[in-house]
Design an enzyme around this catalytic site. Sequence first.
Site, PDB file in Angstrom:
ATOM      1  N   MET A   1       0.380  -7.245   8.351  1.00 42.69           N
ATOM      2  CA  MET A   1      -0.231  -8.527   7.985  1.00 42.69           C
ATOM      3  C   MET A   1       0.423  -9.181   6.764  1.00 42.69           C
ATOM      4  O   MET A   1      -0.219  -9.982   6.078  1.00 42.69           O
ATOM      5  CB  MET A   1      -1.729  -8.322   7.732  1.00 42.69           C
ATOM      6  CG  MET A   1      -2.477  -7.687   8.895  1.00 42.69           C
ATOM      7  SD  MET A   1      -4.191  -7.364   8.496  1.00 42.69           S
ATOM      8  CE  MET A   1      -4.664  -6.278   9.875  1.00 42.69           C
ATOM      9  N   SER A   2       1.673  -8.859   6.506  1.00 43.49           N
ATOM     10  CA  SER A   2       2.336  -9.445   5.320  1.00 43.49           C
ATOM     11  C   SER A   2       3.821  -9.623   5.610  1.00 43.49           C
ATOM     12  O   SER A   2       4.240  -9.710   6.764  1.00 43.49           O
ATOM     13  CB  SER A   2       2.127  -8.529   4.106  1.00 43.49           C
ATOM     14  OG  SER A   2       2.814  -7.312   4.263  1.00 43.49           O
TER      15      SER A   2
ATOM     16  N   TYR B   1      -4.596 -13.711   5.283  1.00 47.17           N
ATOM     17  CA  TYR B   1      -5.959 -13.445   5.785  1.00 47.17           C
ATOM     18  C   TYR B   1      -7.026 -13.615   4.707  1.00 47.17           C
ATOM     19  O   TYR B   1      -8.216 -13.705   5.019  1.00 47.17           O
ATOM     20  CB  TYR B   1      -6.078 -12.058   6.436  1.00 47.17           C
ATOM     21  CG  TYR B   1      -5.843 -10.860   5.541  1.00 47.17           C
ATOM     22  CD1 TYR B   1      -6.748 -10.493   4.541  1.00 47.17           C
ATOM     23  CD2 TYR B   1      -4.719 -10.072   5.710  1.00 47.17           C
ATOM     24  CE1 TYR B   1      -6.530  -9.398   3.727  1.00 47.17           C
ATOM     25  CE2 TYR B   1      -4.483  -8.968   4.909  1.00 47.17           C
ATOM     26  CZ  TYR B   1      -5.391  -8.637   3.922  1.00 47.17           C
ATOM     27  OH  TYR B   1      -5.157  -7.569   3.117  1.00 47.17           O
ATOM     28  N   GLU B   2      -6.609 -13.670   3.453  1.00 48.67           N
ATOM     29  CA  GLU B   2      -7.579 -13.910   2.380  1.00 48.67           C
ATOM     30  C   GLU B   2      -7.974 -15.380   2.324  1.00 48.67           C
ATOM     31  O   GLU B   2      -8.864 -15.750   1.562  1.00 48.67           O
ATOM     32  CB  GLU B   2      -6.997 -13.477   1.027  1.00 48.67           C
ATOM     33  CG  GLU B   2      -6.759 -11.976   0.935  1.00 48.67           C
ATOM     34  CD  GLU B   2      -6.049 -11.570  -0.347  1.00 48.67           C
ATOM     35  OE1 GLU B   2      -6.757 -11.237  -1.312  1.00 48.67           O
ATOM     36  OE2 GLU B   2      -4.813 -11.610  -0.390  1.00 48.67           O
TER      37      GLU B   2
ATOM     38  N   ALA C   1       2.408  -1.614   4.282  1.00 53.67           N
ATOM     39  CA  ALA C   1       1.847  -0.623   5.205  1.00 53.67           C
ATOM     40  C   ALA C   1       1.819  -1.286   6.580  1.00 53.67           C
ATOM     41  O   ALA C   1       1.532  -2.478   6.690  1.00 53.67           O
ATOM     42  CB  ALA C   1       0.438  -0.246   4.772  1.00 53.67           C
TER      43      ALA C   1
ATOM     44  N   HIS D   1      -9.311   1.248   8.077  1.00 55.47           N
ATOM     45  CA  HIS D   1      -8.545   0.969   6.851  1.00 55.47           C
ATOM     46  C   HIS D   1      -8.390   2.252   6.050  1.00 55.47           C
ATOM     47  O   HIS D   1      -7.368   2.486   5.400  1.00 55.47           O
ATOM     48  CB  HIS D   1      -9.284  -0.101   6.046  1.00 55.47           C
ATOM     49  CG  HIS D   1      -8.558  -0.535   4.805  1.00 55.47           C
ATOM     50  ND1 HIS D   1      -7.248  -0.943   4.805  1.00 55.47           N
ATOM     51  CD2 HIS D   1      -8.971  -0.613   3.515  1.00 55.47           C
ATOM     52  CE1 HIS D   1      -6.884  -1.266   3.565  1.00 55.47           C
ATOM     53  NE2 HIS D   1      -7.911  -1.065   2.769  1.00 55.47           N
TER      54      HIS D   1
ATOM     55  N   HIS E   1      -2.404 -12.379   0.565  1.00 57.31           N
ATOM     56  CA  HIS E   1      -2.330 -12.316   2.030  1.00 57.31           C
ATOM     57  C   HIS E   1      -2.885 -13.609   2.632  1.00 57.31           C
ATOM     58  O   HIS E   1      -3.825 -14.191   2.106  1.00 57.31           O
ATOM     59  CB  HIS E   1      -3.148 -11.128   2.562  1.00 57.31           C
ATOM     60  CG  HIS E   1      -2.606  -9.792   2.168  1.00 57.31           C
ATOM     61  ND1 HIS E   1      -3.048  -9.127   1.038  1.00 57.31           N
ATOM     62  CD2 HIS E   1      -1.669  -8.993   2.739  1.00 57.31           C
ATOM     63  CE1 HIS E   1      -2.394  -7.978   0.943  1.00 57.31           C
ATOM     64  NE2 HIS E   1      -1.550  -7.867   1.957  1.00 57.31           N
TER      65      HIS E   1
ATOM     66  N   SER F   1       0.855  -1.182   0.000  1.00 56.22           N
ATOM     67  CA  SER F   1       0.000   0.000   0.000  1.00 56.22           C
ATOM     68  C   SER F   1       0.895   1.237   0.000  1.00 56.22           C
ATOM     69  O   SER F   1       1.859   1.300   0.745  1.00 56.22           O
ATOM     70  CB  SER F   1      -0.872   0.041   1.252  1.00 56.22           C
ATOM     71  OG  SER F   1      -1.544  -1.176   1.406  1.00 56.22           O
TER      72      SER F   1
ATOM     73  N   HIS G   1      -6.989  -3.247  -7.127  1.00 58.49           N
ATOM     74  CA  HIS G   1      -5.769  -3.642  -7.833  1.00 58.49           C
ATOM     75  C   HIS G   1      -5.950  -4.963  -8.543  1.00 58.49           C
ATOM     76  O   HIS G   1      -6.291  -5.956  -7.928  1.00 58.49           O
ATOM     77  CB  HIS G   1      -4.602  -3.809  -6.846  1.00 58.49           C
ATOM     78  CG  HIS G   1      -4.191  -2.535  -6.203  1.00 58.49           C
ATOM     79  ND1 HIS G   1      -3.654  -1.499  -6.905  1.00 58.49           N
ATOM     80  CD2 HIS G   1      -4.252  -2.108  -4.925  1.00 58.49           C
ATOM     81  CE1 HIS G   1      -3.408  -0.504  -6.092  1.00 58.49           C
ATOM     82  NE2 HIS G   1      -3.768  -0.838  -4.874  1.00 58.49           N
TER      83      HIS G   1
ATOM     84  N   ASN H   1      -0.365   4.280  10.512  1.00 59.30           N
ATOM     85  CA  ASN H   1      -1.210   4.597  11.676  1.00 59.30           C
ATOM     86  C   ASN H   1      -0.423   4.248  12.932  1.00 59.30           C
ATOM     87  O   ASN H   1       0.520   3.462  12.875  1.00 59.30           O
ATOM     88  CB  ASN H   1      -2.523   3.790  11.638  1.00 59.30           C
ATOM     89  CG  ASN H   1      -2.269   2.297  11.601  1.00 59.30           C
ATOM     90  OD1 ASN H   1      -1.944   1.724  10.561  1.00 59.30           O
ATOM     91  ND2 ASN H   1      -2.400   1.653  12.751  1.00 59.30           N
TER      92      ASN H   1
HETATM   93  N1  HPA Z   1      -2.019  -3.474  12.350  1.00 59.18           N
HETATM   94  C1  HPA Z   1      -1.870  -4.475  11.459  1.00 59.18           C
HETATM   95  N2  HPA Z   1      -1.684  -4.269  10.164  1.00 59.18           N
HETATM   96  C2  HPA Z   1      -1.624  -3.002   9.721  1.00 59.18           C
HETATM   97  C3  HPA Z   1      -1.762  -1.912  10.601  1.00 59.18           C
HETATM   98  C4  HPA Z   1      -1.974  -2.165  11.983  1.00 59.18           C
HETATM   99  O1  HPA Z   1      -2.097  -1.249  12.822  1.00 59.18           O
HETATM  100  N3  HPA Z   1      -1.664  -0.784   9.833  1.00 59.18           N
HETATM  101  C5  HPA Z   1      -1.452  -1.187   8.558  1.00 59.18           C
HETATM  102  N4  HPA Z   1      -1.427  -2.532   8.483  1.00 59.18           N
END
Ligand code: HPA
Length: 271
Positions: free
Chosen positions: A208-209, A83-84, A111, A244, A81, A26, A59, A232
């Site tokens: 998460m990656s 999680y998918e 990200a 998100h 991912h 991202s 994407h 964040n």
């Molecule tokens: N936690 C997990 N994955 C993320 C975060 C987060 O705060 N921000 C971007 N991807």
Amino acid sequence: MPVSAALQALRPRLPFVPDLAIVLGSGLGALADSPEAKAGVSVPFTDLPGFPAPTVAGHGGRLVFCEFEGRKVVLQAGRFHFYEGHPMALVTAPMRIYGRLGVKAVLLTNAAGALNTAFGVGELMALTDHLNFFGTNPLIGPNVAPGPRFPDMTAIYDPAFRARLQACARDLGQTLREGVYLGLTGPSYETPAEIRAFRTLGADAVGMSTVPEAIVARHEGLRVAGISCLCNMAAGLLPQPLTHQEVLEAGAAAADRFEALVRAFVRGLEL
Ligand code: HPA
């Protein structure tokens, strides 16, 4: 995941064997639409047997083989991912493909949320190391030769690449943080209690990656670099919930700096 079938479909379309793969997380997706990418050869994931279309909206996943800052690279737009619901074999299949093709190095970008309160939203962080909280390991199963059964992960994020990233950031007048990335499955964000626990464990960022990809890339003998865009502050560090949307906005705001750093890193890179 039949890596060999994907490779068989890919090989006839390759304009060259790239030296470097860049996984666009991202905030960096725009590089796949850069003039260099437009002049290159684009292969949609869906043209490769066993590769599904990404489920995250916006994407189309693809590999773009192009000349970029004087080097032959493959830009990977989109990733799979865990999680998918994909198996680890698919999550890490691009790394197996790069290894088999003879790619020498991979730059993994993502990200992430910041746990280190000295860091700020929108800053970039070079990965020095990681904590694997996926609850599994992508190398579980029969060993994929010629990688070792028990590969060393002591310097998973190449120290020379990290030094180069710092030098590039300095030349650009950018602050590049360094720290430990904790990878977990998601897709729920963490609880404040989890974030407090992860801070005591030494994590600086969470996402998460990247962790499975880095492990498999090392197993393939690739040199690895990782950069997180801190989009964040992690859960509970600020008196507000995570969305998100804010992650996407912070990624977009950091995109130009992120791109400048990646370009500087690739320009003149010795491999
Ligand atoms: N936690 C997990 N994955 C993320 C975060 C987060 O705060 N921000 C971007 N991807």
